[in-house]
Design a protein around this motif. Structure first.
Motif, PDB file in Angstrom:
ATOM      1  N   GLU A  35      57.412  55.912  52.831  1.00 42.69           N
ATOM      2  CA  GLU A  35      56.898  54.828  53.678  1.00 42.69           C
ATOM      3  C   GLU A  35      56.337  55.381  54.990  1.00 42.69           C
ATOM      4  N   ILE A  36      57.031  56.352  55.569  1.00 47.34           N
ATOM      5  CA  ILE A  36      56.553  56.966  56.812  1.00 47.34           C
ATOM      6  C   ILE A  36      55.221  57.671  56.559  1.00 47.34           C
ATOM      7  N   GLU A  37      55.145  58.447  55.471  1.00 45.36           N
ATOM      8  CA  GLU A  37      53.907  59.156  55.146  1.00 45.36           C
ATOM      9  C   GLU A  37      52.743  58.181  54.983  1.00 45.36           C
ATOM     10  N   LYS A  38      52.998  57.072  54.309  1.00 43.02           N
ATOM     11  CA  LYS A  38      51.956  56.067  54.076  1.00 43.02           C
ATOM     12  C   LYS A  38      51.477  55.457  55.403  1.00 43.02           C
ATOM     13  N   GLU A  39      52.416  55.129  56.274  1.00 45.23           N
ATOM     14  CA  GLU A  39      52.036  54.527  57.561  1.00 45.23           C
ATOM     15  C   GLU A  39      51.317  55.518  58.469  1.00 45.23           C
ATOM     16  N   ILE A  40      51.720  56.780  58.432  1.00 44.36           N
ATOM     17  CA  ILE A  40      51.030  57.796  59.228  1.00 44.36           C
ATOM     18  C   ILE A  40      49.576  57.889  58.772  1.00 44.36           C
ATOM     19  N   GLU A  41      49.384  57.923  57.474  1.00 37.93           N
ATOM     20  CA  GLU A  41      48.021  58.014  56.950  1.00 37.93           C
ATOM     21  C   GLU A  41      47.207  56.773  57.300  1.00 37.93           C
ATOM     22  N   GLN A  42      47.808  55.594  57.184  1.00 39.24           N
ATOM     23  CA  GLN A  42      47.096  54.356  57.508  1.00 39.24           C
ATOM     24  C   GLN A  42      46.704  54.282  58.983  1.00 39.24           C
ATOM     25  N   ASN A  43      47.592  54.734  59.858  1.00 40.54           N
ATOM     26  CA  ASN A  43      47.348  54.588  61.296  1.00 40.54           C
ATOM     27  C   ASN A  43      46.512  55.697  61.923  1.00 40.54           C
ATOM     28  N   PHE A  44      46.627  56.935  61.418  1.00 44.00           N
ATOM     29  CA  PHE A  44      46.065  58.050  62.162  1.00 44.00           C
ATOM     30  C   PHE A  44      45.063  58.922  61.403  1.00 44.00           C
ATOM     31  N   TYR A  45      44.977  58.777  60.098  1.00 45.75           N
ATOM     32  CA  TYR A  45      44.095  59.659  59.332  1.00 45.75           C
ATOM     33  C   TYR A  45      42.632  59.507  59.750  1.00 45.75           C
ATOM     34  N   ILE A  46      42.216  58.314  60.060  1.00 49.36           N
ATOM     35  CA  ILE A  46      40.816  58.051  60.426  1.00 49.36           C
ATOM     36  C   ILE A  46      40.391  58.854  61.658  1.00 49.36           C
ATOM     37  N   PHE A  47      41.331  59.162  62.546  1.00 46.76           N
ATOM     38  CA  PHE A  47      41.004  59.906  63.761  1.00 46.76           C
ATOM     39  C   PHE A  47      40.892  61.413  63.524  1.00 46.76           C
ATOM     40  N   LEU A 108      48.393  63.380  70.500  1.00 44.01           N
ATOM     41  CA  LEU A 108      47.243  63.138  69.624  1.00 44.01           C
ATOM     42  C   LEU A 108      45.932  63.299  70.391  1.00 44.01           C
ATOM     43  N   MET A 109      45.917  62.913  71.658  1.00 45.96           N
ATOM     44  CA  MET A 109      44.728  63.118  72.483  1.00 45.96           C
ATOM     45  C   MET A 109      44.473  64.605  72.712  1.00 45.96           C
ATOM     46  N   PHE A 110      45.524  65.384  72.791  1.00 41.04           N
ATOM     47  CA  PHE A 110      45.381  66.821  72.925  1.00 41.04           C
ATOM     48  C   PHE A 110      44.714  67.407  71.672  1.00 41.04           C
ATOM     49  N   LEU A 111      45.107  66.911  70.518  1.00 41.51           N
ATOM     50  CA  LEU A 111      44.541  67.400  69.261  1.00 41.51           C
ATOM     51  C   LEU A 111      43.152  66.833  68.978  1.00 41.51           C
ATOM     52  N   GLN A 112      42.909  65.602  69.437  1.00 42.91           N
ATOM     53  CA  GLN A 112      41.639  64.912  69.177  1.00 42.91           C
ATOM     54  C   GLN A 112      41.192  64.245  70.477  1.00 42.91           C
ATOM     55  N   PRO A 113      40.505  64.965  71.357  1.00 39.84           N
ATOM     56  CA  PRO A 113      40.160  64.432  72.683  1.00 39.84           C
ATOM     57  C   PRO A 113      39.257  63.199  72.669  1.00 39.84           C
ATOM     58  N   SER A 114      38.622  62.899  71.560  1.00 38.28           N
ATOM     59  CA  SER A 114      37.710  61.754  71.548  1.00 38.28           C
ATOM     60  C   SER A 114      38.409  60.456  71.161  1.00 38.28           C
ATOM     61  N   GLY A 115      39.714  60.377  71.356  1.00 36.98           N
ATOM     62  CA  GLY A 115      40.450  59.156  71.052  1.00 36.98           C
ATOM     63  C   GLY A 115      40.057  58.030  71.984  1.00 36.98           C
ATOM     64  N   ASN A 116      40.486  56.819  71.652  1.00 37.15           N
ATOM     65  CA  ASN A 116      40.135  55.659  72.466  1.00 37.15           C
ATOM     66  C   ASN A 116      41.300  54.683  72.492  1.00 37.15           C
ATOM     67  N   SER A 117      41.026  53.458  72.912  1.00 34.77           N
ATOM     68  CA  SER A 117      42.084  52.458  73.011  1.00 34.77           C
ATOM     69  C   SER A 117      42.639  52.078  71.646  1.00 34.77           C
TER      70      SER A 117
END
Length: 146
Positions: A35-47, A108-117
């Motif tokens: 369940e954790i793996e699935k939610e991580i992918e749903q929330n953060f994979y796109i970034f 996550l901003m350190f890893l992907q500086p182009s993050g947003n709100s």
């Protein structure tokens, strides 16, 4: 005489730490890894689509934050079991929960500086969701124990 007093305090703290570890072990049994793996992918994979090499680091960090948030919610569940409304519990835990959200977002901003709100909102929902799950499961455990 003073040596005894110190040893009593140490043994009490040791017993308290043992009880906390036992509680955390039993409550973590109710947290499904898939369940954790699935939610991580749903929330953060796109970034991190373009940066596949950083994805394992993101997953590891998110696992860590999910577990911390879950245990935080479980630790506050005792208050709910004894009758405190969930809204008051959330108010009490808001500082610690905000620290977890900020830690996750900053890393996550350190890893992907182009993050947003949207990234911040996903972090907030992720941490809050695992806090709520920990709270609910902790409350169930207290009910089963009594």
């Amino acid at each position: 005489m003073e040596v005894r007093e110190v040893s009593v305090i140490l043994s009490f703290r040791q017993k308290q730490a043992e009880k906390k570890v036992h509680f955390e072990k039993t409550i973590l049994k109710w947290l499904p890894v898939k369940e954790i793996e699935k939610e991580i992918e749903q929330n953060f994979y796109i970034f991190f689509i373009e940066k596949q090499t950083k994805w394992p680091i993101v997953v590891e960090l998110c696992f860590e934050i999910a577990i911390e948030s879950y245990l935080l919610g479980a630790s506050f569940s005792r208050l709910g079991y004894y009758g405190m409304p969930f809204i008051e519990i959330k108010e009490r835990s808001i500082y610690k929960e905000a620290l977890l959200i900020e830690d996750l977002y900053d890393y996550l901003m350190f890893l992907q500086p182009s993050g947003n709100s949207v990234l911040y909102e996903n972090c907030r929902e992720f941490v809050s969701g695992y806090f709520d799950k920990g709270y609910q499961n902790g409350k169930k455990r207290y009910k089963l124990k009594m």
